[in-house]
Write an enzyme that holds these catalytic residues in place. Structure first.
Site, mmCIF file in Angstrom:
data_model
loop_
_atom_site.group_PDB
_atom_site.id
_atom_site.type_symbol
_atom_site.label_atom_id
_atom_site.label_comp_id
_atom_site.label_asym_id
_atom_site.label_seq_id
_atom_site.Cartn_x
_atom_site.Cartn_y
_atom_site.Cartn_z
ATOM 1 N N SER A 1 50.675 54.232 38.453
ATOM 2 C CA SER A 1 50.012 53.847 39.854
ATOM 3 C C SER A 1 50.813 53.964 40.883
ATOM 4 O O SER A 1 52.128 53.717 40.687
ATOM 5 C CB SER A 1 49.307 52.303 39.734
ATOM 6 O OG SER A 1 48.525 52.446 40.669
ATOM 7 N N PRO B 1 40.297 57.245 41.343
ATOM 8 C CA PRO B 1 41.408 56.503 42.413
ATOM 9 C C PRO B 1 40.897 55.177 42.643
ATOM 10 O O PRO B 1 39.653 55.004 42.570
ATOM 11 C CB PRO B 1 41.231 57.533 43.630
ATOM 12 C CG PRO B 1 39.632 57.993 43.476
ATOM 13 C CD PRO B 1 39.542 58.013 42.186
ATOM 14 N N ARG C 1 43.646 52.395 44.225
ATOM 15 C CA ARG C 1 44.326 51.737 45.461
ATOM 16 C C ARG C 1 44.031 52.871 46.631
ATOM 17 O O ARG C 1 43.992 52.175 47.545
ATOM 18 C CB ARG C 1 46.013 52.163 44.959
ATOM 19 C CG ARG C 1 46.804 51.412 46.077
ATOM 20 C CD ARG C 1 48.287 51.896 45.706
ATOM 21 N NE ARG C 1 48.681 51.672 44.261
ATOM 22 C CZ ARG C 1 49.257 50.671 43.930
ATOM 23 N NH1 ARG C 1 49.738 49.678 44.800
ATOM 24 N NH2 ARG C 1 49.550 50.627 42.536
ATOM 25 N N ARG D 1 51.946 40.950 44.401
ATOM 26 C CA ARG D 1 52.816 42.187 44.356
ATOM 27 C C ARG D 1 54.262 42.183 44.656
ATOM 28 O O ARG D 1 55.339 42.869 43.906
ATOM 29 C CB ARG D 1 51.997 43.277 44.975
ATOM 30 C CG ARG D 1 50.501 43.433 44.758
ATOM 31 C CD ARG D 1 49.936 44.709 45.086
ATOM 32 N NE ARG D 1 50.571 46.065 44.636
ATOM 33 C CZ ARG D 1 51.412 46.878 45.146
ATOM 34 N NH1 ARG D 1 51.724 46.381 46.374
ATOM 35 N NH2 ARG D 1 51.975 47.813 44.498
ATOM 36 N N CYS E 1 55.523 26.610 44.925
ATOM 37 C CA CYS E 1 56.696 25.829 44.392
ATOM 38 C C CYS E 1 57.622 26.633 43.593
ATOM 39 O O CYS E 1 57.988 26.087 42.424
ATOM 40 C CB CYS E 1 56.187 24.460 43.573
ATOM 41 S SG CYS E 1 55.179 23.522 44.509
ATOM 42 N N TYR F 1 44.578 45.491 44.640
ATOM 43 C CA TYR F 1 45.321 44.456 43.631
ATOM 44 C C TYR F 1 46.281 43.231 44.285
ATOM 45 O O TYR F 1 47.145 42.800 44.225
ATOM 46 C CB TYR F 1 46.674 45.393 43.142
ATOM 47 C CG TYR F 1 46.045 46.586 42.432
ATOM 48 C CD1 TYR F 1 45.420 46.424 41.286
ATOM 49 C CD2 TYR F 1 46.272 47.853 43.114
ATOM 50 C CE1 TYR F 1 44.912 47.662 40.483
ATOM 51 C CE2 TYR F 1 45.695 49.077 42.189
ATOM 52 C CZ TYR F 1 44.980 48.864 41.008
ATOM 53 O OH TYR F 1 44.472 49.969 40.727
HETATM 54 N N1 LLP Z 1 42.450 54.572 35.973
HETATM 55 C C1 LLP Z 1 43.193 53.890 34.994
HETATM 56 C C2 LLP Z 1 42.944 54.218 33.566
HETATM 57 C C3 LLP Z 1 44.021 53.117 35.562
HETATM 58 O O1 LLP Z 1 44.690 52.171 34.507
HETATM 59 C C4 LLP Z 1 44.063 52.427 36.768
HETATM 60 C C5 LLP Z 1 44.904 51.660 37.223
HETATM 61 C C6 LLP Z 1 43.369 53.426 37.672
HETATM 62 C C7 LLP Z 1 42.627 54.416 37.170
HETATM 63 C C8 LLP Z 1 43.548 53.242 39.176
HETATM 64 O O2 LLP Z 1 44.869 53.483 39.706
HETATM 65 P P1 LLP Z 1 45.163 53.729 41.130
HETATM 66 O O3 LLP Z 1 44.577 54.877 41.919
HETATM 67 O O4 LLP Z 1 44.708 52.085 41.688
HETATM 68 O O5 LLP Z 1 46.587 53.524 41.245
HETATM 69 N N2 LLP Z 1 48.522 46.140 39.704
HETATM 70 C C9 LLP Z 1 49.559 47.233 39.993
HETATM 71 C C10 LLP Z 1 48.671 48.266 39.655
HETATM 72 C C11 LLP Z 1 48.220 48.310 38.306
HETATM 73 C C12 LLP Z 1 47.386 49.717 37.958
HETATM 74 C C13 LLP Z 1 46.316 49.854 36.771
HETATM 75 N N3 LLP Z 1 45.649 50.675 36.445
HETATM 76 C C14 LLP Z 1 49.585 47.095 41.496
HETATM 77 O O6 LLP Z 1 49.491 46.249 42.311
HETATM 78 O O7 LLP Z 1 50.811 48.021 41.785
#
Ligand code: LLP
Length: 439
Positions: A226, A298, A300, A337, A368, A398
Site C-alpha cells: 500500500s 483501490p 486509499r 498512522r 497518555c 485508514y
Molecule cells: N487489496 C488488498 C488485498 C489489500 O490488502 C489492500 C490493503 C488493498 C487492496 C487496498 O490497498 P490501498 O489501495 O488502500 O493501498 N493501514 C495501512 C494500509 C494497510 C493496507 C492493507 N491492505 C496504512 O494506513 O497505511
C-alpha cells in the site's frame, strides 16, 4: 495570489491536498462542497471527520473507467453504511476482508455477487456466511482454506442454492518488494499472505482448485502493498506472474490496491488512469493473453484525499529551545498512522486556510503516551491559540477505520457534505457506547 504559488515550508497548506470541492472564502475560512467547516464543527463538535461525498463518487468513477466495472473498492480504507451505499450507487464491486466488513457492505445494500471476500485466515463461520449469501468471489489464501471451502461448499450448495460452485481467485505472492513501509508490504516471499509463486505452491493450488467439483478458478490475484508511488513493483509482479496466468488459462488478473496518495506539500502521485495504463501495458508486454481482464482493488486512492479531520486546540506549551507542543482533543485513537508508520501530515487552521504557517510545532493528541503524535513537524500560523480549530487533510483512509477507544476516548463523528448539505453518517460515540459491552 493562487495559494499554490506560496506553498513550501512555512507557506500555506497546498490547496491540492484539500478535498476536491474546497473553497477558501474572502476572509480565509474553508468551505467544502458549499458547507462552512467552522459551522460544521459548531454543529457536530470535534474531532470531526468531514468527507466530500462527491469527490468519493468521482474517484469511484475514475476507478471504473480505468479498470472497468469489476474494480473493487477496498473497504478496509473506510467503511460505514453510507460509504457502502455510495459504492452501490456508483456501481463498483467491494472488497471485504472480514465478516464484519461483509456485514456492513450488506447493510449498505450491496448485491452479494459484487463482494470480493479476502483474508489470510477466514473463519469457518465467515466462509459459511459468504457461501450462504452467495458472494461473488472468494480470494483463497491458503491450502487450509481450500479444504475448508470444499467441505463447506459440499454441505451448503445444492440444486436449490443460488451458487452452484464457489468462484475463487487465487492470491499469489509474486516475490516482489514494493517501495513502501515494511508493515504494508506484502508481495515478498516472507509473508503471511497468499501462495508463493517461486516455490510452486501457487501452481499446485491452482491444480487442486481446477480439479475440485466445488470451486471454479476465475483468476489470479496479487497485492504487493500500500502507499506505493512507483509502478516498477507492479510491473515486476506482472512479469513474474504472467506465465502462471497463461499456463492455468484464467481470464482475470487482479493487481490489488496500493496506489499512493500525496499527504504533504510537494508530494506527487500517479493518477488512477496512469496506474491502469502502465499496468495494462505491462500485461501486454509480458505475453498475458489479450482476453484476460485486468482489474484492481483501490482503497486509499478512493477515499484518503476526500476527507479532513478537524480538532480543537486545548493546550499550547512552548518549551524554549526545545519545541512547541499543540495538543488537540483527538490523537492516535482517531489517526494511528503517524505512530504506526511515521506517516506525515499537514496541519492548518480552517479559519485562515490560506495563511502563512511560520510557527513550527508538534501536533499531539490527548492520550497518555509520548508517541501520541498527529504531526511530528507541523507548520501553523503564529496566532494559533487555545480554542482554535486545527485541521489535518488527507485523513479519509485508514483513519476512522483504524480508530480505537484507547484511554476510553469516544470515537469521533463522521459527516458527508455534498452540494451545500451536510449529513451525519456516523454519530459521535458517547459514554454509554464506552460501557455497552460491560456486563
Ligand atoms: N487489496 C488488498 C488485498 C489489500 O490488502 C489492500 C490493503 C488493498 C487492496 C487496498 O490497498 P490501498 O489501495 O488502500 O493501498 N493501514 C495501512 C494500509 C494497510 C493496507 C492493507 N491492505 C496504512 O494506513 O497505511
Amino acid at each position: 495570489m493562487p495559494i499554490n504559488e506560496k506553498v513550501g515550508m512555512g507557506g500555506p497548506v497546498d490547496l491540492a491536498l484539500l478535498p476536491m470541492n474546497s473553497v477558501i472564502g474572502e476572509n480565509g475560512d474553508l468551505s467544502i462542497a458549499g458547507v462552512n467547516v467552522l459551522e460544521l464543527v459548531e454543529k457536530y463538535g470535534t474531532p470531526l471527520f468531514i468527507y466530500d461525498e462527491d469527490e468519493i463518487r468521482v474517484k469511484l468513477q475514475e476507478a471504473i473507467s480505468a479498470f472497468g466495472p469489476n474494480v473493487a473498492y477496498a473497504s478496509k480504507a473506510f467503511l460505514c453504511r453510507a460509504m457502502a451505499e455510495l459504492v452501490v450507487e456508483e456501481g463498483s464491486r467491494i472488497d471485504v476482508s472480514t465478516g464484519g466488513e461483509m456485514a456492513v457492505a450488506m447493510a449498505g445494500g450491496i448485491d452479494p455477487s459484487k463482494i470480493v471476500f479476502h483474508g489470510n485466515n477466514k473463519s469457518t463461520r465467515e466462509l459459511t456466511e459468504a457461501i450462504s449469501i452467495g458472494v461473488g468471489t472468494i480470494v483463497v489464501d491458503s491450502f487450509d482454506e481450500i479444504e475448508r471451502i470444499k467441505r463447506l461448499a459440499s454441505m451448503l450448495l445444492d440444486s436449490s442454492s443460488k451458487l452452484k460452485r464457489v468462484k475463487v481467485l487465487l492470491r499469489v505472492t509474486p516475490g516482489v518488494e514494493a517501495h513502501t513501509h515494511e508493515f504494508v508490504r506484502t508481495g515478498q516471499e516472507d509473508t503471511k499472505f497468499g501462495f508463493s509463486l517461486a516455490s510452486g505452491a501457487a501452481l499446485k493450488a491452482c491444480e487442486i482448485i481446477k480439479e475440485s467439483e466445488e470451486m471454479t478458478l476465475s483468476g489470479i490475484h496479487f497485492h504487493i502493498g500500500s502507499q506505493i508511488f512507483l509502478n516498477d513493483g507492479f510491473l515486476a509482479a506482472i512479469e513474474a506472474i504472467g506465465p502462471l496466468v497463461n499456463s492455468v488459462g484464467v481470464k482475470e488478473l487482479v493487481i490489488g490496491g496500493g496506489l499512493g496518495v500525496a499527504y504533504v506539500n510537494g508530494e506527487d502521485q500517479l493518477s488512477m488512469k496512469r496506474w491502469a495504463d502502465e499496468v495494462k501495458k505491462a500485461v501486454k508486454a509480458s505475453g498475458i493473453a489479450g482476453d484476460v481482464e485486468v482489474t484492481a482493488e483501490p482503497g486509499r486512492s478512493i477515499v484518503a484525499h476526500a476527507c479532513i479531520t478537524v480538532y480543537q486546540v486545548g493546550t499550547i506549551k512552548k518549551l524554549p529551545g526545545i519545541r512547541n507542543y499543540i495538543a488537540v482533543d483527538g490523537g492516535m485513537s482517531d489517526n494511528p498512522r503517524p505512530v504506526l508508520y511515521g506517516s506525515g501530515y499537514e496541519a492548518f487552521l480552517p479559519r485562515e486556510a490560506n495563511a502563512q504557517r511560520p510557527m513550527k510545532a508538534r501536533l499531539v493528541g490527548k492520550h497518555c503516551e509520548t508517541g501520541d503524535v498527529l504531526v511530528f513537524e507541523a507548520h501553523l500560523p503564529d496566532d494559533v491559540e487555545v480554542g482554535d480549530f486545527v485541521a489535518t487533510p488527507v485523513t479519509g483512509a485508514y483513519g476512522y477505520s483504524m480508530a480505537s477507544n484507547y484511554n476510553k476516548v469516544p470515537r469521533p463523528a463522521v459527516v458527508f457534505v455534498s452540494l451545500g448539505q451536510d449529513r451525519l453518517v456516523i454519530r459521535r460515540e458517547t459514554t454509554e457506547d464506552l460501557l455497552r459491552l460491560d456486563q
